[in-house]
Design an enzyme around this catalytic site. Structure first.
Site, PDB file in Angstrom:
ATOM      1  N   HIS A  29       0.509  -1.167   0.065  1.00  0.00           N
ATOM      2  CA  HIS A  29       0.038  -0.143  -0.156  1.00  0.00           C
ATOM      3  C   HIS A  29       0.744   1.129  -0.082  1.00  0.00           C
ATOM      4  CE1 HIS A  29      -2.241  -3.313   1.691  1.00  0.00           C
ATOM      5  NE2 HIS A  29      -3.337  -2.726   1.242  1.00  0.00           N
ATOM      6  N   GLY A 130      -3.363  -4.618  11.548  1.00  0.00           N
ATOM      7  CA  GLY A 130      -3.795  -4.935  10.371  1.00  0.00           C
ATOM      8  C   GLY A 130      -5.412  -5.210  10.103  1.00  0.00           C
ATOM      9  N   PRO A 131      -5.903  -6.224  11.106  1.00  0.00           N
ATOM     10  CA  PRO A 131      -7.348  -6.332  11.346  1.00  0.00           C
ATOM     11  C   PRO A 131      -7.830  -4.585  11.806  1.00  0.00           C
ATOM     12  CG  PRO A 131      -6.230  -7.850  12.432  1.00  0.00           C
ATOM     13  CD  PRO A 131      -5.209  -7.060  12.105  1.00  0.00           C
ATOM     14  N   LEU A 132      -8.434  -4.230  10.881  1.00  0.00           N
ATOM     15  CA  LEU A 132      -8.847  -2.739  11.223  1.00  0.00           C
ATOM     16  C   LEU A 132      -9.291  -2.271  12.572  1.00  0.00           C
ATOM     17  CD1 LEU A 132      -9.482  -1.488   7.662  1.00  0.00           C
ATOM     18  CD2 LEU A 132      -7.419  -1.199   8.718  1.00  0.00           C
ATOM     19  N   GLY A 172     -11.170   2.871   7.533  1.00  0.00           N
ATOM     20  CA  GLY A 172     -11.618   1.585   7.905  1.00  0.00           C
ATOM     21  C   GLY A 172     -11.363   1.409   9.474  1.00  0.00           C
ATOM     22  N   HIS A 277      -4.461   3.129  -2.910  1.00  0.00           N
ATOM     23  CA  HIS A 277      -4.523   2.259  -1.811  1.00  0.00           C
ATOM     24  C   HIS A 277      -3.649   1.102  -1.763  1.00  0.00           C
ATOM     25  CE1 HIS A 277      -6.179   0.072   1.857  1.00  0.00           C
ATOM     26  NE2 HIS A 277      -6.157  -0.961   0.975  1.00  0.00           N
ATOM     27  N   GLU A 429     -17.207  -6.195  24.611  1.00  0.00           N
ATOM     28  CA  GLU A 429     -16.539  -7.699  24.636  1.00  0.00           C
ATOM     29  C   GLU A 429     -15.318  -7.470  23.635  1.00  0.00           C
ATOM     30  OE1 GLU A 429     -19.762  -7.676  24.112  1.00  0.00           O
ATOM     31  OE2 GLU A 429     -20.611  -8.648  25.847  1.00  0.00           O
ATOM     32  N   PHE A 454     -20.005 -15.254  24.503  1.00  0.00           N
ATOM     33  CA  PHE A 454     -19.774 -14.022  23.915  1.00  0.00           C
ATOM     34  C   PHE A 454     -18.264 -13.911  23.656  1.00  0.00           C
ATOM     35  CE2 PHE A 454     -23.658 -12.956  26.627  1.00  0.00           C
ATOM     36  CZ  PHE A 454     -24.486 -13.279  25.377  1.00  0.00           C
ATOM     37  N   HIS A 478     -20.015 -19.778  32.370  1.00  0.00           N
ATOM     38  CA  HIS A 478     -21.201 -20.382  31.699  1.00  0.00           C
ATOM     39  C   HIS A 478     -20.767 -21.112  30.431  1.00  0.00           C
ATOM     40  CE1 HIS A 478     -22.632 -17.470  34.256  1.00  0.00           C
ATOM     41  NE2 HIS A 478     -23.761 -17.588  34.389  1.00  0.00           N
ATOM     42  N   HIS A 490     -27.467 -18.572  24.341  1.00  0.00           N
ATOM     43  CA  HIS A 490     -26.282 -18.633  25.473  1.00  0.00           C
ATOM     44  C   HIS A 490     -25.930 -19.829  25.587  1.00  0.00           C
ATOM     45  CE1 HIS A 490     -28.484 -14.860  26.230  1.00  0.00           C
ATOM     46  NE2 HIS A 490     -27.717 -14.566  27.209  1.00  0.00           N
ATOM     47  N   ARG A 537     -20.817 -22.373  35.073  1.00  0.00           N
ATOM     48  CA  ARG A 537     -21.807 -21.905  36.074  1.00  0.00           C
ATOM     49  C   ARG A 537     -22.262 -22.605  37.331  1.00  0.00           C
ATOM     50  NH1 ARG A 537     -27.874 -21.717  36.188  1.00  0.00           N
ATOM     51  NH2 ARG A 537     -28.431 -19.871  37.047  1.00  0.00           N
TER      52      ARG A 537
HETATM   53  C1  LIG Z   1     -11.172  -5.807   9.741  1.00  0.00           C
HETATM   54  C2  LIG Z   1     -10.407  -5.647   8.563  1.00  0.00           C
HETATM   55  N1  LIG Z   1     -11.342  -5.651   7.489  1.00  0.00           N
HETATM   56  C3  LIG Z   1     -11.149  -5.551   6.277  1.00  0.00           C
HETATM   57  C4  LIG Z   1      -9.615  -5.211   6.021  1.00  0.00           C
HETATM   58  C5  LIG Z   1      -9.236  -5.126   4.604  1.00  0.00           C
HETATM   59  N2  LIG Z   1      -8.616  -3.885   4.222  1.00  0.00           N
HETATM   60  C6  LIG Z   1      -7.496  -3.213   4.566  1.00  0.00           C
HETATM   61  S1  LIG Z   1      -7.260  -1.846   4.188  1.00  0.00           S
HETATM   62  C7  LIG Z   1      -8.953  -1.603   3.859  1.00  0.00           C
HETATM   63  C8  LIG Z   1      -9.476  -0.316   3.409  1.00  0.00           C
HETATM   64  C9  LIG Z   1      -9.138   0.858   4.523  1.00  0.00           C
HETATM   65  O1  LIG Z   1      -9.510   2.058   4.179  1.00  0.00           O
HETATM   66  P1  LIG Z   1      -8.879   3.047   5.131  1.00  0.00           P
HETATM   67  O2  LIG Z   1      -8.848   2.700   6.711  1.00  0.00           O
HETATM   68  O3  LIG Z   1      -9.449   4.342   4.863  1.00  0.00           O
HETATM   69  O4  LIG Z   1      -7.345   3.258   4.704  1.00  0.00           O
HETATM   70  P2  LIG Z   1      -6.760   4.171   3.250  1.00  0.00           P
HETATM   71  O5  LIG Z   1      -7.018   3.375   2.218  1.00  0.00           O
HETATM   72  O6  LIG Z   1      -7.219   5.357   3.580  1.00  0.00           O
HETATM   73  O7  LIG Z   1      -5.530   3.968   3.674  1.00  0.00           O
HETATM   74  C10 LIG Z   1      -9.574  -2.852   4.089  1.00  0.00           C
HETATM   75  C11 LIG Z   1     -11.035  -3.032   3.798  1.00  0.00           C
HETATM   76  C12 LIG Z   1      -8.806  -5.342   7.112  1.00  0.00           C
HETATM   77  N3  LIG Z   1      -7.611  -5.119   6.950  1.00  0.00           N
HETATM   78  N4  LIG Z   1      -9.312  -5.380   8.254  1.00  0.00           N
END
Ligand SMILES: Cc1ncc(C[n+]2csc(CCOP(=O)(O)OP(=O)(O)O)c2C)c(N)n1
Ligand SMILES: [Mg+2]
Length: 685
Positions: A29, A130-132, A172, A277, A429, A454, A478, A490, A537
């Site tokens: 990116h 990485g996971p946004l 994101g 991107h 959570e 949960f 539980h 549940h 529980r």
């Molecule tokens: C939870 C999650 N869902 C989807 C993705 C895949 N993903 C990576 S970057 C992106 C777009 C992010 O947009 P933005 O945060 O605006 O970043 P920009 O392109 O502006 O740098 C996505 C959907 C991810 N990394 N994590």
């Protein structure tokens, strides 16, 4: 060259390193690093107290890149500041964390410049992202930890902890629910040591954010109780520096900076487009862009003369001075407060204080028994008194999870009482999981709790605990059908299987109160692995350990609890948690009938799988093929312990709403069914 021109050169170095690395990798990116280079430059070189010579110095400011796809920002800045590498034993390795060669090999096997920021793999990365949304949410845990540390360890004349947490995020991150949960929590707690900077570029992968993200984000943060600032030009380093200064002066609330930026800044044909991107610019566009930056078009991975020195004179000098005076102060602190200083040392190394397990309870045999959650509550209350930096709470289920620390002085963590050890995560959570990670990354021993069902809501954060090798603790109660009347919404079915599938996560489902004690004893000693405790529980009979094997066997994951007279069983019953007593009942009946049965208590697959083969074979002798596993959960995976010839008494459907006894009958968790299965296996039916 003036400082400003040097600064511009440094910014463009970050940009072009990022462009070249993505181009070489043919993936990654480029656009966001191009846009945010001035921001990252300003935070690092003008604001942060961070010493590249010692990236784990306890009072360093933290930097979190929540939009982890822009990892080249981090690799560039770690490289240019010559941040040093540190190993898992906290030793400085004497070489840079990220070399230019790593950057040339961006996203390639074993490079210290992987696709996304990875804690533990690259020194200087404060959390894996990485996971946004995870990064910003984790930063809230870091900010809580800092408040707690300051409250306990700062003394008049001795400010041992006053660091700040800077987190950068994209659209994101802010669309993700976890960030909203965490922002709400941070606002409630008034975490004024926390600053999020939003890359407001109006672009995500599918296009302009006007197709999907049109709320008033600033107003949202204002309503959360944050101070909201705006910098209208991401290239204006002075404005950025000013805003960061306002953050540091702001008290009583976290700061949210809206930064208007242009993705792919400088690229004539890619700027402000989603194409910037996630794709390399392509050789032609790279040249055009470098021309815009006034950069030699054909130079690659170029670090112009003076750039390293510029960072050395900025963050390098400032960080060294800050760390130097802190180290001096800490020496005086150690002389005056030796016990507190020892705590700080131990915490940093993830060691436990002397006597951490004193007064752990031992439960007498009792057929009525104790609920897993009640035993857990007792144990936690002992441990939290022995281990000052063990703290946590529940996502609004404290009274059910029994996680409340009730001893005198435990206190509640709130804005005005940052020494409290009871965290009230609220019904959040997912953020709770991320906050626990933030606490762990800050070297506190954090726990979070909710109903086992949960745990799904926290799973992405739990996965990251494991990926980061953090000793986070999840207390899930539980854990099966014990709350019968609440019904299938549940009643966890697939949760054990799903958590057991996470590499490195220790999942434990203890079978009686003493197994709960031993489970905690095991978990507390973990330094690099997270643990899930799945607790009942309902009361479970406390087994008579003069008759059955000691609960210390929990530390091996599985152990022979009861055996056929003289050993050499013909059939093995394997059970976990609340089904352990069921297995024992069936076993007693089988023995009465002259059938040579053995009961194996198996609270943790994961721990058992790590035992030497000799031990595993002694518990589950390969020659004994008649095996029955009993667990009130998905049968998935049990084949590996019962083999082709075995039986699994488990769940193949969701549960139902009814009193537990009726559910046990309906779903076959009764001694008679176990006995019948055994007889069938042995051809005695
Ligand atoms: C939870 C999650 N869902 C989807 C993705 C895949 N993903 C990576 S970057 C992106 C777009 C992010 O947009 P933005 O945060 O605006 O970043 P920009 O392109 O502006 O740098 C996505 C959907 C991810 N990394 N994590
Ligand atoms: Mg965006």
């Amino acid at each position: 060259m003036t400082n400003d021109t040097m600064g511009q050169l440094a910014v463009n170095t970050i940009r072009t390193l990022s462009i070249d690395a993505v181009q070489a990798a043919k993936s990654g990116h480029p656009g966001t690093p191009m846009a945010l280079a001035p921001l990252v430059y300003t935070i690092w070189n003008r604001a942060m107290n961070f010493d590249p010579q010692d990236p784990i110095w306890p009072n360093r400011d933290r930097f979190v890149l929540s939009n982890g796809h822009a990892s080249m920002l981090l690799w560039s800045i770690l490289h240019l500041t010559r941040t040093q590498a540190v190993d898992a034993d906290y030793e400085n390795l004497g070489h840079p964390s990220v070399s230019l060669d790593d950057i040339r090999r961006f996203r390639q096997l074993d490079s210290r410049a992987p696709g996304h920021p990875e804690y533990r793999w690259v020194s200087g990365v404060e959390t894996t992202t990485g996971p946004l949304g995870q990064g910003v949410a984790t930063s809230v845990g870091m900010a809580i930890a800092r408040k707690w540390l300051a409250n306990r360890y700062n003394k008049p004349g001795f400010t041992m902890f006053d660091y700040n947490i800077y987190a950068v995020c994209g659209d994101g991150c802010l669309m993700e629910g976890v960030a909203s949960e965490a922002a709400s929590f941070a606002g409630h707690l008034g975490l004024d040591n926390l600053c999020w900077i939003w890359d407001n570029n109006h672009i995500t992968i599918e296009g302009d954010t006007n197709i999907t993200f049109t709320e008033d984000v600033a107003a949202r943060f204002l309503s959360y109780g944050w101070n909201v600032l705006r910098v209208g030009d991401a290239n204006d380093v002075d404005r950025i520096e000013h805003a960061l200064g306002v953050f540091r002066k702001t008290t009583g609330r976290p700061t949210f900076i809206v930064l208007d930026s242009h993705i792919g800044y400088g690229s004539p044909n890619r700027q402000d487009t989603p194409a910037a991107h996630g794709e390399p610019l392509g050789p032609e566009e790279v040249k055009l862009t470098k021309r815009v930056y006034g950069w030699p078009e054909d130079a690659q991975f170029l670090v112009p003369d003076g750039v390293y020195d510029h960072f050395a004179a900025g963050i390098g000098r400032r960080g060294a001075a800050a760390r130097g005076s802190w180290t001096e102060l800490f020496a005086a602190y150690r002389a005056k407060y030796p016990e507190l200083a020892t705590e700080i040392d131990q915490m940093q190394r993830r060691e436990l204080p002397a006597g951490w397990d004193r007064n752990l309870p031992s439960f007498p045999a009792d057929s009525k028994g104790v609920a897993g959650r009640d035993a857990s509550g007792k144990v936690l209350n002992v441990l939290a008194q022995n281990i000052p930096w063990l703290l946590g709470g529940s996502a609004d289920l404290g009274p059910s999870n029994k996680t409340a620390l009730t001893y005198e002085g435990a206190g509640s963590f709130q804005a005005g009482t940052p020494g409290g050890k009871n965290l009230h995560y609220g019904i959040r959570e997912h953020a709770m999981g991320a906050v626990v990670n933030g606490l762990s990354l800050s070297k506190l021993r954090g726990y979070g709790s909710t109903f086992f069902i949960f745990s799904d809501y926290a799973r992405p954060a739990i996965r990251l605990s494991a990926l980061m090798e953090l000793p986070a603790i999840y207390v899930f109660t539980h854990e099966a059908m014990g709350d019968g009347e609440d019904g299938p919404t549940h009643q966890p079915v697939e949760h054990l299987a799903s958590l057991r599938a996470i590499p490195g996560l220790v999942t434990l489902r203890p079978g009686d109160a003493n197994e709960v004690v031993e489970a905690y004893r095991y978990v507390m000693q973990l330094r690099h692995e997270p643990a899930v405790l799945a607790l009942s529980r309902q009361p479970l009979p406390t087994l008579d350990r003069t008759k059955y094997a000691p609960a210390a066997g929990v530390a091996k994951g599985a152990y022979v609890l009861a055996d056929a007279p003289g050993g050499s069983p013909d059939v093995i019953l394997i059970a976990t948690g609340s089904e352990l007593c069921l297995a024992v009942d069936a076993h007693e009946q089988l023995i009465q009938e002259g059938i040579r049965s053995r009961v194996v208590s198996m609270p943790s697959w994961d721990i058992f799988d790590h035992q030497p083969r000799e031990y595993r074979d002694s518990v589950l002798p390969p020659g004994v093929k008649a095996r029955v596993a009993i667990e009130q959960a998905s049968t998935l995976g049990w084949e590996r312990y019962v083999g082709d010839g075995g039986r699994v008494i488990g769940m193949k459907t969701f549960g139902a709403s009814a009193p537990l006894k009726e559910l046990q009958k309906r779903f076959g968790f009764e001694p008679g069914r176990v006995v019948a299965a055994v007889k069938e296996l042995l051809g005695k039916s």
